[in-house]
Design a protein around this motif. Structure first.
Motif, mmCIF file in Angstrom:
data_model
loop_
_atom_site.group_PDB
_atom_site.id
_atom_site.type_symbol
_atom_site.label_atom_id
_atom_site.label_comp_id
_atom_site.label_asym_id
_atom_site.label_seq_id
_atom_site.Cartn_x
_atom_site.Cartn_y
_atom_site.Cartn_z
ATOM 1 N N ALA A 79 0.830 -1.208 0.000
ATOM 2 C CA ALA A 79 0.000 0.000 0.000
ATOM 3 C C ALA A 79 0.866 1.259 0.000
ATOM 4 N N LYS A 80 1.982 1.198 0.716
ATOM 5 C CA LYS A 80 2.888 2.348 0.767
ATOM 6 C C LYS A 80 3.540 2.579 -0.592
ATOM 7 N N LEU A 81 3.948 1.490 -1.255
ATOM 8 C CA LEU A 81 4.576 1.621 -2.571
ATOM 9 C C LEU A 81 3.583 2.169 -3.590
ATOM 10 N N ARG A 82 2.354 1.642 -3.570
ATOM 11 C CA ARG A 82 1.339 2.125 -4.510
ATOM 12 C C ARG A 82 1.071 3.611 -4.292
ATOM 13 N N ALA A 83 0.963 4.016 -3.025
ATOM 14 C CA ALA A 83 0.729 5.430 -2.720
ATOM 15 C C ALA A 83 1.894 6.287 -3.215
ATOM 16 N N GLU A 84 3.109 5.765 -3.077
ATOM 17 C CA GLU A 84 4.301 6.487 -3.538
ATOM 18 C C GLU A 84 4.267 6.658 -5.051
ATOM 19 N N TRP A 85 3.929 5.585 -5.770
ATOM 20 C CA TRP A 85 3.859 5.649 -7.233
ATOM 21 C C TRP A 85 2.744 6.584 -7.693
ATOM 22 N N GLN A 86 1.612 6.538 -7.001
ATOM 23 C CA GLN A 86 0.508 7.423 -7.377
ATOM 24 C C GLN A 86 0.873 8.878 -7.124
#
Length: 462
Positions: free
Chosen positions: A391-398
Protein backbone atom coordinates in the motif's frame (compact mmCIF):
# COMPACT_ATOMS: atom_id res chain seq x y z
CA UNK A 1 -8.14 31.30 -34.53
CA UNK A 2 -7.65 29.79 -37.97
CA UNK A 3 -5.42 26.74 -38.33
CA UNK A 4 -4.27 24.95 -41.47
CA UNK A 5 -2.22 21.75 -41.35
CA UNK A 6 -0.02 20.45 -44.17
CA UNK A 7 1.91 17.17 -44.32
CA UNK A 8 5.67 17.56 -44.63
CA UNK A 9 6.65 13.93 -44.06
CA UNK A 10 5.13 10.89 -42.30
CA UNK A 11 6.45 12.29 -39.01
CA UNK A 12 6.30 16.05 -39.62
CA UNK A 13 3.48 18.49 -40.23
CA UNK A 14 3.47 22.21 -40.88
CA UNK A 15 0.94 24.29 -38.99
CA UNK A 16 -0.18 27.70 -40.29
CA UNK A 17 -1.98 29.79 -37.67
CA UNK A 18 -3.77 33.14 -37.82
CA UNK A 19 -4.93 34.73 -34.56
CA UNK A 20 -7.34 37.70 -34.86
CA UNK A 21 -6.27 41.11 -33.60
CA UNK A 22 -9.05 41.10 -31.00
CA UNK A 23 -7.42 38.14 -29.24
CA UNK A 24 -3.93 39.61 -29.55
CA UNK A 25 -5.13 42.98 -28.25
CA UNK A 26 -6.74 41.37 -25.22
CA UNK A 27 -3.55 39.45 -24.41
CA UNK A 28 -1.45 42.59 -24.75
CA UNK A 29 -3.82 44.43 -22.45
CA UNK A 30 -3.57 41.71 -19.82
CA UNK A 31 0.22 41.65 -20.11
CA UNK A 32 0.58 45.42 -19.68
CA UNK A 33 -1.89 45.42 -16.80
CA UNK A 34 0.13 42.76 -14.98
CA UNK A 35 3.40 44.50 -15.80
CA UNK A 36 2.11 47.86 -14.59
CA UNK A 37 1.39 46.51 -11.11
CA UNK A 38 5.05 46.14 -10.26
CA UNK A 39 6.82 48.74 -12.40
CA UNK A 40 8.13 51.99 -10.91
CA UNK A 41 9.55 54.56 -13.34
CA UNK A 42 10.95 57.97 -12.59
CA UNK A 43 8.15 60.51 -12.39
CA UNK A 44 5.43 57.91 -11.77
CA UNK A 45 4.19 56.13 -8.70
CA UNK A 46 4.41 52.34 -8.61
CA UNK A 47 1.43 50.87 -10.43
CA UNK A 48 0.49 54.23 -12.01
CA UNK A 49 2.70 54.19 -15.12
CA UNK A 50 0.53 54.90 -18.22
CA UNK A 51 0.39 52.17 -20.84
CA UNK A 52 1.92 54.34 -23.63
CA UNK A 53 4.98 54.79 -21.43
CA UNK A 54 5.12 51.06 -20.70
CA UNK A 55 4.86 50.33 -24.42
CA UNK A 56 7.72 52.69 -25.15
CA UNK A 57 9.98 51.12 -22.50
CA UNK A 58 8.89 47.47 -22.49
CA UNK A 59 7.04 47.05 -25.80
CA UNK A 60 9.55 44.76 -27.48
CA UNK A 61 9.75 42.44 -24.46
CA UNK A 62 5.97 42.30 -23.96
CA UNK A 63 5.35 41.57 -27.65
CA UNK A 64 7.85 38.70 -27.56
CA UNK A 65 6.31 37.21 -24.42
CA UNK A 66 2.76 37.47 -25.76
CA UNK A 67 3.81 35.96 -29.10
CA UNK A 68 5.48 33.05 -27.29
CA UNK A 69 2.37 32.33 -25.23
CA UNK A 70 0.10 32.57 -28.28
CA UNK A 71 2.28 30.08 -30.16
CA UNK A 72 2.25 27.62 -27.25
CA UNK A 73 -1.50 27.88 -26.67
CA UNK A 74 -2.24 27.56 -30.37
CA UNK A 75 -0.02 24.51 -30.60
CA UNK A 76 -1.65 22.67 -27.71
CA UNK A 77 -5.12 23.54 -28.96
CA UNK A 78 -4.33 22.43 -32.52
CA UNK A 79 -2.67 19.27 -31.22
CA UNK A 80 -5.88 18.29 -29.44
CA UNK A 81 -8.42 19.45 -32.02
CA UNK A 82 -6.58 17.96 -35.00
CA UNK A 83 -5.31 14.89 -33.07
CA UNK A 84 -1.77 15.48 -34.27
CA UNK A 85 -0.09 13.22 -31.67
CA UNK A 86 2.81 15.67 -31.40
CA UNK A 87 5.95 14.35 -29.71
CA UNK A 88 7.84 17.61 -29.19
CA UNK A 89 7.38 21.35 -28.92
CA UNK A 90 6.74 23.15 -32.25
CA UNK A 91 9.65 24.57 -34.22
CA UNK A 92 8.57 28.05 -35.36
CA UNK A 93 9.83 28.86 -38.84
CA UNK A 94 7.80 31.91 -39.82
CA UNK A 95 6.37 34.41 -37.35
CA UNK A 96 5.10 37.89 -38.16
CA UNK A 97 5.75 40.72 -35.73
CA UNK A 98 2.80 41.83 -33.63
CA UNK A 99 1.32 44.93 -35.27
CA UNK A 100 -1.61 46.97 -34.05
CA UNK A 101 -4.85 46.14 -35.83
CA UNK A 102 -3.40 43.13 -37.68
CA UNK A 103 -3.80 39.40 -36.97
CA UNK A 104 -0.79 37.56 -35.59
CA UNK A 105 0.37 34.82 -37.96
CA UNK A 106 3.02 32.16 -37.72
CA UNK A 107 4.01 28.81 -39.20
CA UNK A 108 5.65 25.98 -37.28
CA UNK A 109 6.95 22.48 -37.92
CA UNK A 110 5.47 19.86 -35.61
CA UNK A 111 7.03 16.43 -35.15
CA UNK A 112 4.36 13.77 -34.76
CA UNK A 113 4.20 10.13 -33.86
CA UNK A 114 2.99 9.23 -37.33
CA UNK A 115 0.91 6.26 -38.37
CA UNK A 116 2.22 2.95 -37.06
CA UNK A 117 0.86 -0.13 -38.84
CA UNK A 118 2.89 -3.18 -37.76
CA UNK A 119 3.39 -5.78 -40.48
CA UNK A 120 4.26 -9.49 -40.27
CA UNK A 121 4.48 -9.56 -36.48
CA UNK A 122 3.09 -13.07 -36.15
CA UNK A 123 5.34 -16.01 -36.92
CA UNK A 124 8.60 -14.12 -36.39
CA UNK A 125 11.56 -16.50 -36.61
CA UNK A 126 13.59 -16.50 -33.40
CA UNK A 127 16.06 -18.72 -31.59
CA UNK A 128 15.67 -19.92 -28.03
CA UNK A 129 18.40 -21.54 -26.00
CA UNK A 130 17.80 -24.97 -24.54
CA UNK A 131 17.75 -25.11 -20.77
CA UNK A 132 20.92 -26.91 -19.71
CA UNK A 133 22.65 -26.62 -16.34
CA UNK A 134 26.00 -28.47 -16.30
CA UNK A 135 27.27 -30.11 -13.13
CA UNK A 136 30.12 -27.60 -13.08
CA UNK A 137 27.57 -24.81 -12.55
CA UNK A 138 26.14 -26.68 -9.55
CA UNK A 139 29.69 -27.18 -8.25
CA UNK A 140 30.36 -23.43 -8.54
CA UNK A 141 27.11 -22.60 -6.74
CA UNK A 142 28.03 -25.05 -3.99
CA UNK A 143 31.50 -23.52 -3.68
CA UNK A 144 29.96 -20.04 -3.43
CA UNK A 145 27.63 -21.28 -0.69
CA UNK A 146 30.60 -22.72 1.19
CA UNK A 147 32.33 -19.34 0.99
CA UNK A 148 29.24 -17.68 2.45
CA UNK A 149 29.34 -20.08 5.41
CA UNK A 150 33.09 -19.85 5.90
CA UNK A 151 34.11 -18.50 9.30
CA UNK A 152 37.28 -16.53 10.09
CA UNK A 153 39.19 -17.67 13.17
CA UNK A 154 42.17 -16.18 15.03
CA UNK A 155 45.50 -17.82 14.18
CA UNK A 156 46.58 -20.43 16.72
CA UNK A 157 49.68 -22.61 16.92
CA UNK A 158 51.77 -20.79 14.30
CA UNK A 159 53.42 -17.41 13.80
CA UNK A 160 53.53 -17.19 9.99
CA UNK A 161 50.86 -16.93 7.31
CA UNK A 162 49.63 -20.00 5.45
CA UNK A 163 47.34 -20.96 2.58
CA UNK A 164 43.73 -20.25 3.46
CA UNK A 165 44.51 -17.10 5.45
CA UNK A 166 42.97 -13.67 5.00
CA UNK A 167 45.71 -11.07 5.49
CA UNK A 168 44.83 -7.49 6.41
CA UNK A 169 47.46 -4.99 5.27
CA UNK A 170 48.38 -1.36 5.01
CA UNK A 171 50.37 -0.64 1.85
CA UNK A 172 52.18 2.37 0.42
CA UNK A 173 54.63 2.91 -2.42
CA UNK A 174 54.55 3.12 -6.20
CA UNK A 175 53.55 1.07 -9.23
CA UNK A 176 55.46 2.70 -12.03
CA UNK A 177 54.38 6.34 -12.02
CA UNK A 178 51.34 5.64 -9.82
CA UNK A 179 51.42 6.48 -6.11
CA UNK A 180 49.84 3.87 -3.82
CA UNK A 181 48.50 4.53 -0.32
CA UNK A 182 46.07 1.92 1.01
CA UNK A 183 45.78 2.19 4.81
CA UNK A 184 43.66 -0.96 5.04
CA UNK A 185 42.70 -3.76 2.67
CA UNK A 186 42.54 -7.55 2.70
CA UNK A 187 44.16 -10.25 0.58
CA UNK A 188 42.71 -13.77 0.42
CA UNK A 189 45.71 -16.03 -0.08
CA UNK A 190 43.46 -18.62 -1.80
CA UNK A 191 41.58 -16.27 -4.14
CA UNK A 192 43.47 -15.95 -7.42
CA UNK A 193 40.66 -14.04 -9.17
CA UNK A 194 40.72 -11.17 -6.65
CA UNK A 195 44.48 -10.98 -6.22
CA UNK A 196 45.33 -7.24 -6.00
CA UNK A 197 48.58 -7.64 -7.97
CA UNK A 198 50.06 -10.68 -9.73
CA UNK A 199 52.46 -12.49 -7.39
CA UNK A 200 51.21 -10.78 -4.24
CA UNK A 201 49.55 -13.87 -2.74
CA UNK A 202 52.73 -15.91 -3.13
CA UNK A 203 54.82 -13.10 -1.63
CA UNK A 204 52.60 -12.99 1.46
CA UNK A 205 52.75 -16.74 2.12
CA UNK A 206 54.93 -17.74 5.08
CA UNK A 207 55.64 -14.21 6.33
CA UNK A 208 55.55 -13.42 10.09
CA UNK A 209 52.13 -12.49 11.42
CA UNK A 210 53.62 -9.32 12.93
CA UNK A 211 55.46 -8.17 9.79
CA UNK A 212 55.99 -4.41 9.83
CA UNK A 213 57.36 -2.01 7.22
CA UNK A 214 58.37 -4.87 4.95
CA UNK A 215 59.55 -4.20 1.39
CA UNK A 216 57.85 -5.90 -1.55
CA UNK A 217 58.85 -5.68 -5.21
CA UNK A 218 56.70 -7.14 -7.99
CA UNK A 219 57.02 -6.99 -11.77
CA UNK A 220 53.66 -6.54 -13.50
CA UNK A 221 53.39 -8.69 -16.68
CA UNK A 222 53.11 -6.99 -20.07
CA UNK A 223 49.76 -8.70 -20.70
CA UNK A 224 48.18 -7.80 -17.34
CA UNK A 225 44.44 -6.99 -17.47
CA UNK A 226 44.94 -3.44 -16.13
CA UNK A 227 46.53 -1.54 -19.01
CA UNK A 228 47.54 1.39 -16.79
CA UNK A 229 50.13 -0.69 -14.89
CA UNK A 230 51.21 -3.23 -17.53
CA UNK A 231 54.95 -3.81 -17.49
CA UNK A 232 55.41 -1.53 -14.48
CA UNK A 233 57.44 -2.34 -11.39
CA UNK A 234 55.69 -2.26 -8.01
CA UNK A 235 57.85 -1.05 -5.11
CA UNK A 236 55.76 -1.31 -1.96
CA UNK A 237 56.07 -1.18 1.81
CA UNK A 238 53.50 -3.12 3.82
CA UNK A 239 52.54 -3.79 7.42
CA UNK A 240 50.38 -6.72 8.51
CA UNK A 241 47.41 -5.45 10.50
CA UNK A 242 45.60 -8.72 11.14
CA UNK A 243 45.55 -12.32 9.91
CA UNK A 244 42.62 -14.69 10.12
CA UNK A 245 42.36 -18.36 9.15
CA UNK A 246 39.40 -19.48 7.09
CA UNK A 247 37.39 -22.36 8.48
CA UNK A 248 35.64 -23.80 5.45
CA UNK A 249 32.74 -26.15 6.24
CA UNK A 250 33.02 -29.74 5.06
CA UNK A 251 30.76 -30.83 2.21
CA UNK A 252 28.46 -33.16 4.11
CA UNK A 253 24.88 -33.52 5.27
CA UNK A 254 25.53 -31.29 8.30
CA UNK A 255 26.57 -28.46 6.01
CA UNK A 256 23.40 -28.97 3.96
CA UNK A 257 21.30 -28.67 7.12
CA UNK A 258 23.18 -25.52 8.19
CA UNK A 259 22.25 -23.80 4.92
CA UNK A 260 18.55 -24.33 5.60
CA UNK A 261 18.04 -25.45 2.00
CA UNK A 262 18.11 -29.24 2.42
CA UNK A 263 18.74 -32.08 4.89
CA UNK A 264 21.33 -33.92 2.80
CA UNK A 265 24.19 -32.96 0.49
CA UNK A 266 22.39 -34.57 -2.45
CA UNK A 267 19.28 -32.63 -1.55
CA UNK A 268 21.32 -29.42 -1.40
CA UNK A 269 22.74 -30.04 -4.87
CA UNK A 270 19.20 -30.64 -6.15
CA UNK A 271 17.98 -27.40 -4.54
CA UNK A 272 20.86 -25.42 -6.04
CA UNK A 273 20.18 -26.94 -9.46
CA UNK A 274 16.52 -25.91 -9.19
CA UNK A 275 17.54 -22.33 -8.33
CA UNK A 276 19.95 -22.23 -11.26
CA UNK A 277 17.30 -23.62 -13.63
CA UNK A 278 14.78 -20.99 -12.53
CA UNK A 279 17.26 -18.16 -13.06
CA UNK A 280 18.41 -19.58 -16.38
CA UNK A 281 14.80 -19.97 -17.53
CA UNK A 282 14.22 -16.28 -16.79
CA UNK A 283 17.34 -15.41 -18.79
CA UNK A 284 16.24 -17.58 -21.72
CA UNK A 285 12.76 -16.02 -21.71
CA UNK A 286 14.28 -12.53 -21.65
CA UNK A 287 16.56 -13.43 -24.56
CA UNK A 288 13.54 -14.67 -26.51
CA UNK A 289 11.71 -11.38 -25.94
CA UNK A 290 14.79 -9.45 -27.00
CA UNK A 291 15.09 -11.61 -30.10
CA UNK A 292 11.46 -11.22 -31.11
CA UNK A 293 11.69 -7.47 -30.64
CA UNK A 294 14.81 -7.34 -32.79
CA UNK A 295 13.02 -9.24 -35.58
CA UNK A 296 9.90 -7.08 -35.25
CA UNK A 297 11.91 -3.88 -35.65
CA UNK A 298 13.91 -5.37 -38.52
CA UNK A 299 10.69 -6.06 -40.45
CA UNK A 300 9.12 -2.69 -39.60
CA UNK A 301 11.58 0.14 -40.24
CA UNK A 302 8.93 2.79 -39.74
CA UNK A 303 9.88 6.50 -39.95
CA UNK A 304 10.28 8.17 -36.57
CA UNK A 305 10.62 11.74 -35.38
CA UNK A 306 14.18 12.98 -34.87
CA UNK A 307 13.40 14.42 -31.44
CA UNK A 308 12.33 10.97 -30.19
CA UNK A 309 15.62 9.50 -31.37
CA UNK A 310 17.63 12.22 -29.63
CA UNK A 311 15.67 11.68 -26.44
CA UNK A 312 16.33 7.94 -26.60
CA UNK A 313 20.05 8.56 -27.18
CA UNK A 314 20.23 10.81 -24.12
CA UNK A 315 18.48 8.18 -21.99
CA UNK A 316 20.89 5.52 -23.27
CA UNK A 317 23.82 7.75 -22.38
CA UNK A 318 22.52 8.30 -18.85
CA UNK A 319 22.06 4.54 -18.39
CA UNK A 320 25.58 3.96 -19.71
CA UNK A 321 26.99 6.38 -17.13
CA UNK A 322 25.11 4.54 -14.39
CA UNK A 323 26.46 1.17 -15.59
CA UNK A 324 30.00 2.58 -15.42
CA UNK A 325 29.39 3.77 -11.87
CA UNK A 326 29.51 7.45 -12.83
CA UNK A 327 27.51 9.89 -10.76
CA UNK A 328 24.69 11.64 -12.65
CA UNK A 329 25.26 15.28 -13.53
CA UNK A 330 22.03 16.91 -12.39
CA UNK A 331 22.88 20.26 -13.97
CA UNK A 332 23.72 18.72 -17.35
CA UNK A 333 22.64 15.05 -17.67
CA UNK A 334 24.21 14.84 -21.15
CA UNK A 335 27.61 16.24 -20.14
CA UNK A 336 30.23 14.33 -22.12
CA UNK A 337 27.81 13.23 -24.84
CA UNK A 338 29.80 14.34 -27.87
CA UNK A 339 28.46 14.70 -31.41
CA UNK A 340 30.47 11.64 -32.49
CA UNK A 341 29.04 9.55 -29.66
CA UNK A 342 25.52 10.76 -30.47
CA UNK A 343 25.99 9.68 -34.07
CA UNK A 344 27.13 6.20 -33.01
CA UNK A 345 24.21 5.79 -30.60
CA UNK A 346 21.47 7.01 -32.96
CA UNK A 347 20.82 3.69 -34.79
CA UNK A 348 20.16 1.86 -31.53
CA UNK A 349 18.16 4.82 -30.21
CA UNK A 350 16.03 4.82 -33.36
CA UNK A 351 15.32 1.09 -33.06
CA UNK A 352 14.46 1.53 -29.39
CA UNK A 353 11.80 4.09 -30.31
CA UNK A 354 10.55 1.93 -33.18
CA UNK A 355 10.19 -0.98 -30.81
CA UNK A 356 8.11 1.01 -28.35
CA UNK A 357 5.83 2.43 -31.04
CA UNK A 358 5.33 -0.97 -32.68
CA UNK A 359 4.52 -2.66 -29.38
CA UNK A 360 1.98 0.07 -28.58
CA UNK A 361 0.30 -0.42 -31.95
CA UNK A 362 0.19 -4.21 -31.58
CA UNK A 363 -1.25 -3.90 -28.08
CA UNK A 364 -4.03 -1.69 -29.45
CA UNK A 365 -4.70 -3.95 -32.43
CA UNK A 366 -4.75 -7.16 -30.36
CA UNK A 367 -6.53 -5.48 -27.42
CA UNK A 368 -3.77 -6.46 -24.99
CA UNK A 369 -4.15 -4.76 -21.63
CA UNK A 370 -2.84 -5.03 -18.08
CA UNK A 371 -5.44 -6.26 -15.62
CA UNK A 372 -5.82 -4.95 -12.09
CA UNK A 373 -4.66 -8.34 -10.82
CA UNK A 374 -1.46 -8.13 -12.88
CA UNK A 375 -0.72 -4.62 -11.69
CA UNK A 376 -1.40 -5.59 -8.07
CA UNK A 377 0.91 -8.59 -8.43
CA UNK A 378 3.70 -6.37 -9.75
CA UNK A 379 3.19 -3.90 -6.91
CA UNK A 380 3.30 -6.74 -4.36
CA UNK A 381 6.48 -8.25 -5.85
CA UNK A 382 8.26 -4.90 -6.06
CA UNK A 383 7.20 -4.01 -2.52
CA UNK A 384 8.51 -7.35 -1.24
CA UNK A 385 11.86 -6.76 -2.97
CA UNK A 386 12.06 -3.31 -1.36
CA UNK A 387 10.84 -4.64 1.98
CA UNK A 388 7.99 -2.14 2.27
CA UNK A 389 4.21 -2.46 2.44
CA UNK A 390 2.46 -2.74 -0.97
CA UNK A 391 0.00 0.00 0.00
CA UNK A 392 2.89 2.35 0.77
CA UNK A 393 4.58 1.62 -2.57
CA UNK A 394 1.34 2.12 -4.51
CA UNK A 395 0.73 5.43 -2.72
CA UNK A 396 4.30 6.49 -3.54
CA UNK A 397 3.86 5.65 -7.23
CA UNK A 398 0.51 7.42 -7.38
CA UNK A 399 1.95 10.50 -5.68
CA UNK A 400 4.85 10.61 -8.15
CA UNK A 401 2.65 9.90 -11.17
CA UNK A 402 4.32 6.55 -11.89
CA UNK A 403 1.37 4.18 -11.93
CA UNK A 404 0.45 4.90 -15.56
CA UNK A 405 4.07 4.50 -16.67
CA UNK A 406 4.49 1.23 -14.78
CA UNK A 407 1.26 -0.04 -16.34
CA UNK A 408 2.53 1.02 -19.76
CA UNK A 409 5.78 -0.93 -19.32
CA UNK A 410 3.93 -4.00 -18.07
CA UNK A 411 1.76 -3.81 -21.16
CA UNK A 412 4.82 -3.61 -23.42
CA UNK A 413 6.29 -6.71 -21.79
CA UNK A 414 2.96 -8.51 -22.12
CA UNK A 415 2.97 -7.80 -25.86
CA UNK A 416 6.50 -9.20 -26.14
CA UNK A 417 5.39 -12.42 -24.46
CA UNK A 418 2.47 -12.59 -26.89
CA UNK A 419 4.84 -12.20 -29.85
CA UNK A 420 7.08 -14.98 -28.51
CA UNK A 421 4.03 -17.25 -28.25
CA UNK A 422 3.18 -16.45 -31.88
CA UNK A 423 6.78 -16.81 -33.10
CA UNK A 424 8.43 -19.66 -34.98
CA UNK A 425 10.96 -20.83 -32.41
CA UNK A 426 14.11 -22.86 -33.08
CA UNK A 427 15.82 -24.35 -30.05
CA UNK A 428 19.61 -23.99 -30.11
CA UNK A 429 22.58 -24.58 -27.84
CA UNK A 430 23.94 -21.07 -28.42
CA UNK A 431 22.26 -18.01 -29.94
CA UNK A 432 23.64 -17.08 -33.36
CA UNK A 433 23.12 -13.41 -32.55
CA UNK A 434 22.13 -11.77 -29.29
CA UNK A 435 19.05 -9.61 -29.06
CA UNK A 436 19.39 -5.91 -28.33
CA UNK A 437 18.01 -5.13 -24.86
CA UNK A 438 15.66 -2.18 -24.97
CA UNK A 439 15.43 -0.71 -21.43
CA UNK A 440 11.94 -0.21 -20.10
CA UNK A 441 10.64 -2.96 -22.39
CA UNK A 442 12.65 -6.15 -22.67
CA UNK A 443 14.21 -5.81 -19.24
CA UNK A 444 10.79 -5.70 -17.61
CA UNK A 445 9.85 -2.90 -15.25
CA UNK A 446 11.92 -1.35 -12.54
CA UNK A 447 11.21 1.69 -10.45
CA UNK A 448 14.08 3.62 -11.98
CA UNK A 449 12.73 2.99 -15.47
CA UNK A 450 9.21 4.11 -14.78
CA UNK A 451 9.52 7.31 -16.82
CA UNK A 452 11.51 5.64 -19.60
CA UNK A 453 8.86 3.14 -20.56
CA UNK A 454 7.03 5.14 -23.19
CA UNK A 455 7.42 7.61 -26.00
CA UNK A 456 7.17 11.05 -24.43
CA UNK A 457 5.23 13.95 -25.88
CA UNK A 458 4.26 17.50 -24.90
CA UNK A 459 1.24 16.22 -22.97
CA UNK A 460 3.36 14.15 -20.55
CA UNK A 461 3.06 15.17 -16.92
CA UNK A 462 6.74 14.58 -16.14
Amino acid sequence: MQVRIEDVSPVEKKMFVEIPWETVSQRLGNAYKELGKGVALKGFRKGKVPRPVLEQVYGQRVNAEVAYELVRESFFRANQEHQLAAVAEPRVEEAAAIKKGQPFTFAAIIEVRGEVAPQDYKGLAIEKRKLAIPETAVDEALAALRREHTELRPIEGRDVTAAGDIVGLSVSGTIGEHQINQPQFAVDLDDEEREPLPGMRQALLGIPLDSKDQKLELQIPEDYKDESIRGRKAELTFTVLEVRAKEVPALDDEFAKDTGKADTLDGLRAALRKDLEERESETIDREAREGVLRELVKKNQIPIAASLVERAVEMQYQRLRQMLGMKPDRKDPTAGLTDDLREKMRPQGADEVRGQLLLEAIADKETIAVTDQELNKHVDETAKARNIAPAKLRAEWQRDGRIDNVTYSLRQDKVLKYLVEQATVTEVETLSQPGTPLPGVSEGVSEGEAHEGHVHGPDCNH
